[in-house]
Scaffold this motif. Structure first.
Motif, mmCIF file in Angstrom:
data_model
loop_
_atom_site.group_PDB
_atom_site.id
_atom_site.type_symbol
_atom_site.label_atom_id
_atom_site.label_comp_id
_atom_site.label_asym_id
_atom_site.label_seq_id
_atom_site.Cartn_x
_atom_site.Cartn_y
_atom_site.Cartn_z
ATOM 1 N N LYS A 70 0.818 -1.209 0.000
ATOM 2 C CA LYS A 70 0.000 0.000 0.000
ATOM 3 C C LYS A 70 0.857 1.266 0.000
ATOM 4 O O LYS A 70 0.465 2.298 -0.555
ATOM 5 C CB LYS A 70 -0.943 0.011 1.205
ATOM 6 N N VAL A 71 2.035 1.203 0.611
ATOM 7 C CA VAL A 71 2.952 2.349 0.580
ATOM 8 C C VAL A 71 3.334 2.673 -0.859
ATOM 9 O O VAL A 71 3.299 3.832 -1.290
ATOM 10 C CB VAL A 71 4.206 2.071 1.433
ATOM 11 N N VAL A 72 3.686 1.644 -1.621
ATOM 12 C CA VAL A 72 4.089 1.853 -3.015
ATOM 13 C C VAL A 72 2.895 2.273 -3.863
ATOM 14 O O VAL A 72 3.003 3.147 -4.729
ATOM 15 C CB VAL A 72 4.744 0.575 -3.584
ATOM 16 N N TYR A 73 1.732 1.674 -3.598
ATOM 17 C CA TYR A 73 0.517 2.080 -4.308
ATOM 18 C C TYR A 73 0.200 3.546 -4.024
ATOM 19 O O TYR A 73 -0.152 4.304 -4.942
ATOM 20 C CB TYR A 73 -0.646 1.193 -3.866
ATOM 21 N N GLY A 74 0.361 3.954 -2.780
ATOM 22 C CA GLY A 74 0.139 5.351 -2.428
ATOM 23 C C GLY A 74 1.093 6.284 -3.154
ATOM 24 O O GLY A 74 0.728 7.405 -3.539
ATOM 25 N N GLN A 75 2.310 5.809 -3.385
ATOM 26 C CA GLN A 75 3.276 6.604 -4.141
ATOM 27 C C GLN A 75 2.825 6.781 -5.590
ATOM 28 O O GLN A 75 3.053 7.827 -6.195
ATOM 29 C CB GLN A 75 4.648 5.936 -4.076
ATOM 30 N N SER A 76 2.166 5.760 -6.138
ATOM 31 C CA SER A 76 1.638 5.879 -7.496
ATOM 32 C C SER A 76 0.553 6.953 -7.567
ATOM 33 O O SER A 76 0.526 7.769 -8.486
ATOM 34 C CB SER A 76 1.065 4.538 -7.972
ATOM 35 N N LEU A 77 -0.337 6.945 -6.582
ATOM 36 C CA LEU A 77 -1.360 7.996 -6.515
ATOM 37 C C LEU A 77 -0.705 9.373 -6.449
ATOM 38 O O LEU A 77 -1.119 10.310 -7.150
ATOM 39 C CB LEU A 77 -2.247 7.787 -5.290
ATOM 40 N N ALA A 78 0.334 9.471 -5.629
ATOM 41 C CA ALA A 78 1.023 10.753 -5.458
ATOM 42 C C ALA A 78 1.733 11.191 -6.732
ATOM 43 O O ALA A 78 1.720 12.382 -7.077
ATOM 44 C CB ALA A 78 2.022 10.655 -4.300
ATOM 45 N N GLU A 79 2.342 10.241 -7.459
ATOM 46 C CA GLU A 79 3.073 10.606 -8.673
ATOM 47 C C GLU A 79 2.132 11.087 -9.768
ATOM 48 O O GLU A 79 2.453 12.026 -10.505
ATOM 49 C CB GLU A 79 3.920 9.436 -9.164
ATOM 50 N N VAL A 80 0.973 10.448 -9.890
ATOM 51 C CA VAL A 80 0.000 10.935 -10.871
ATOM 52 C C VAL A 80 -0.478 12.322 -10.457
ATOM 53 O O VAL A 80 -0.607 13.224 -11.302
ATOM 54 C CB VAL A 80 -1.187 9.959 -11.000
ATOM 55 N N ARG A 81 -0.709 12.515 -9.177
ATOM 56 C CA ARG A 81 -1.112 13.840 -8.685
ATOM 57 C C ARG A 81 -0.018 14.863 -8.954
ATOM 58 O O ARG A 81 -0.298 16.016 -9.343
ATOM 59 C CB ARG A 81 -1.422 13.753 -7.188
ATOM 60 N N ASN A 82 1.244 14.477 -8.772
ATOM 61 C CA ASN A 82 2.356 15.390 -9.049
ATOM 62 C C ASN A 82 2.377 15.793 -10.522
ATOM 63 O O ASN A 82 2.681 16.948 -10.850
ATOM 64 C CB ASN A 82 3.684 14.743 -8.660
ATOM 65 N N CYS A 83 2.076 14.849 -11.403
ATOM 66 C CA CYS A 83 2.014 15.158 -12.833
ATOM 67 C C CYS A 83 0.921 16.194 -13.105
ATOM 68 O O CYS A 83 1.131 17.162 -13.858
ATOM 69 C CB CYS A 83 1.728 13.893 -13.645
ATOM 70 N N LEU A 84 -0.241 15.984 -12.502
ATOM 71 C CA LEU A 84 -1.345 16.917 -12.702
ATOM 72 C C LEU A 84 -0.998 18.296 -12.137
ATOM 73 O O LEU A 84 -1.303 19.326 -12.753
ATOM 74 C CB LEU A 84 -2.615 16.374 -12.038
#
Length: 207
Positions: free
Chosen positions: A127-141
């Protein structure tokens, strides 16, 4: 624990995960067993239980590795562009998932079983790594679409990530499935991972 021991544990885990990934290329999730995975490693099968208690934990670790690789690609997209149009971002994001077919395959077929049959500590690591994926997409936006409202960015994320679960079954179709669709007279338009993702991202961005 010594550094050498930590490195050995990490190396053995990686070997187990890689063996599982190789088997998954030609075998289904239900047909792969701990014994099959053990036979594909350089150490005894029973040693696997020192690192993973279930087959699902191994697949969860494989999925975690796939997310980590995708996170790296998302960081590259951010670092490689000062600005992007909606179409350019859709193109880049679609290509990033086109490169991660295993990520999409595991997500679509085995996600619930993996989480349900894994220890809480393994699930937290994932879940930590999955949360990082959410954050990276948000960072792109945040970087490429600063004019987007906070709610619009949230809506994008909570639409796009569930969408990802359906990419693989809608784009990777067997001959048997095609024949069934033909005989059922279903006029279905087949799309690639890139095509379906590109179209969805553009729609979510309103471009």
């Amino acid at each position: 624990m010594s550094k050498g021991s930590e490195e050995l544990i990490a190396a053995r885990k990686e070997e187990i995960i890689t063996a599982c990934a190789e088997l998954y290329k030609t075998m289904s999730f239900k047909d792969i067993t701990i014994k099959e995975i053990g036979n594909a490693t350089s150490f005894t099968r029973t040693s696997i239980y020192n690192y993973f208690q279930t087959k699902e934990e191994i697949f969860l670790a494989l999925l975690q590795r796939e997310y980590e690789l995708w996170n790296g690609r998302l960081k590259e997209i951010q670092a490689g562009h000062e600005e992007m149009t909606g179409e350019e971002f859709a193109d880049a994001l679609a290509h990033s998932l086109e490169e991660r077919k295993n990520l999409l395959k595991i997500m679509s077929m085995n996600h619930y079983d993996m989480e349900e049959n894994s220890r809480i500590e393994r699930l937290i690591e994932f879940k930590v790594v999955y949360g990082q994926s959410l954050a990276e997409v948000r960072n792109c936006l945040d970087k490429f679409f600063p004019e987007m409202m906070v709610q619009d960015k949230q809506d994008f994320i909570f639409s796009f990530f569930p969408f990802m679960f359906g990419i693989y079954p809608y784009t990777v179709v067997t001959e048997k499935q095609r024949e069934a669709m033909t005989q059922a007279k279903v006029n279905y338009v087949y799309m690639s991972i890139y095509e379906i993702t590109y179209a969805e991202v553009k729609k979510l961005l309103g471009v």
